[in-house]
Every structure is written in C-alpha cells, then in structure tokens.
Design a protein around this motif. Structure first.
Motif, short mmCIF file in Angstrom:
data_model
loop_
_atom_site.label_atom_id
_atom_site.label_comp_id
_atom_site.label_asym_id
_atom_site.label_seq_id
_atom_site.Cartn_x
_atom_site.Cartn_y
_atom_site.Cartn_z
N ASP A 179 55.00 3.27 -26.96
CA ASP A 179 55.49 4.01 -28.13
C ASP A 179 54.87 3.20 -29.07
O ASP A 179 54.71 1.95 -29.14
CB ASP A 179 56.91 3.52 -28.06
CG ASP A 179 57.70 4.30 -26.91
OD1 ASP A 179 57.33 5.32 -26.42
OD2 ASP A 179 58.82 3.69 -26.41
N ASP A 215 55.08 2.72 -33.64
CA ASP A 215 56.24 2.73 -34.49
C ASP A 215 55.22 3.56 -35.80
O ASP A 215 54.07 4.05 -35.72
CB ASP A 215 56.74 1.74 -35.07
CG ASP A 215 55.72 0.53 -35.56
OD1 ASP A 215 54.60 0.89 -35.96
OD2 ASP A 215 56.19 -0.64 -35.78
N THR A 265 55.32 -0.60 -29.86
CA THR A 265 56.54 -1.26 -29.67
C THR A 265 57.00 -1.68 -28.30
O THR A 265 57.89 -2.17 -28.06
CB THR A 265 57.27 -0.66 -30.62
OG1 THR A 265 57.74 0.75 -30.35
CG2 THR A 265 57.06 -0.69 -32.03
N ASP A 266 56.48 -0.88 -27.40
CA ASP A 266 56.98 -0.38 -26.02
C ASP A 266 55.94 -0.03 -25.14
O ASP A 266 55.12 0.97 -25.49
CB ASP A 266 58.19 0.17 -25.75
CG ASP A 266 58.87 0.00 -24.40
OD1 ASP A 266 58.82 -1.03 -24.05
OD2 ASP A 266 59.49 0.96 -23.97
N ASN A 306 49.51 -3.42 -25.11
CA ASN A 306 50.59 -3.86 -25.99
C ASN A 306 50.03 -4.40 -27.30
O ASN A 306 50.78 -4.45 -28.24
CB ASN A 306 51.41 -4.90 -25.12
CG ASN A 306 52.77 -5.18 -25.65
OD1 ASN A 306 53.38 -4.25 -26.34
ND2 ASN A 306 53.01 -6.43 -25.80
N ARG A 330 46.48 -1.43 -31.92
CA ARG A 330 47.15 -1.07 -33.27
C ARG A 330 46.33 0.41 -33.51
O ARG A 330 45.35 0.85 -33.10
CB ARG A 330 46.48 -1.75 -34.62
CG ARG A 330 47.29 -3.29 -34.38
CD ARG A 330 48.74 -3.25 -34.56
NE ARG A 330 49.55 -4.45 -34.19
CZ ARG A 330 49.98 -4.95 -33.04
NH1 ARG A 330 49.71 -4.19 -31.84
NH2 ARG A 330 50.47 -6.09 -32.93
N PRO A 341 57.11 7.54 -35.82
CA PRO A 341 56.71 6.97 -34.70
C PRO A 341 56.29 8.13 -33.40
O PRO A 341 56.81 9.25 -33.72
CB PRO A 341 57.96 6.52 -34.24
CG PRO A 341 59.00 7.01 -34.96
CD PRO A 341 58.42 7.69 -36.14
#
Length: 137
Positions: free
Chosen positions: A79, A81, A87-88, A109, A112, A124
């Motif tokens: 996920d 944003d 974010t996940d 994780n 970017r 998102p």
C-alpha cells in the motif's frame, strides 16, 4: 488535499529521486535479483491505472548470507500513500524460505514511489512487486 500538499509531495518525491541516484548505481552491481512493479485491475477500486507508479527509491533486495536463490519468485503487495511512501506490505507469494521473504519484504517496505495524481489530486494506491532471485552461474 490542498495544492500545497500535492506540491510538497512532489518536492519530496524529487528529493528522494536525487537520493535514489546513488542506489541505482549500486543496484547495477547486484545482478542476482530482478524486480517488477505492477498493478492488478481490481486492486484500486474506482481508479483506472494504466501502469504502476515509477520508483523513486528502490534498492534491490539481497539474499541473506549463505542462502541460495530460491526457484520461486516472491510477490509482495504494498500500500502506497498519496506521497509515494509505502505504508503496508504483505508477502502474497512466498519463496518458502522465511529469510528470503523477509529480505524482500523489508527492502520493499522502504521503497518510495512517484505519487499517483488523478485529476490534480494525489491518491493512495495498492501495487505489487515481483522479486526473482537468480541463481548465479
């Protein structure tokens, strides 16, 4: 989301791109892994994405010390944003080697992405990353 917030997100993305230039050179030194970022049609309800957002900072995952490349790819769902920050994350397809999955999970994780902007508003999104470790000859 205000125009200022979108502009700030874009400025942060450009700054991350400048920082990511060094990692792109470093990733050229590690040919033992490939990654592919993609979106599934049903992942982002109400949004039509023709392609996944570009990565701004995407160091390649590394195999843990002493572990051989698994024959199976790893697919990680992420996920992201509205500013492009992950974010996940969730391992959707496992290599069946916990340390290898963890290496892919942990690295992605920290990636970017370029913000996805639709009708002038950053939104998102959910995307997937396929990681394939290649056996060294």
């Amino acid at each position: 989301m205000s125009r200022f917030t979108v502009m700030l997100a874009l400025a942060l993305a450009l700054a991350a791109l400048a920082c990511g230039a060094a990692s792109a050179a470093a990733s050229a030194e590690t040919p033992a892994v490939t990654t592919e970022v993609f979106v599934e049609p049903d992942d982002n309800a109400g949004l039509v994405l023709e392609h996944a957002p570009a990565t701004l900072y995407a160091p390649l995952p590394r195999l843990p010390e002493g572990v051989q490349a698994p024959p199976l790819p790893i697919v990680v769902a992420a996920d992201v944003d509205a500013t492009g920050v992950v974010t996940d994350v969730l391992v959707e397809l496992s290599s069946r080697l916990r340390d290898v999955d963890r290496a892919a999970f942990s690295t992605i994780n920290n990636w970017r992405f370029e913000p996805v902007v639709i009708d002038g508003v950053a939104v998102p999104v959910k995307l997937r990353v396929k990681v394939q470790f290649l056996a060294e000859d």
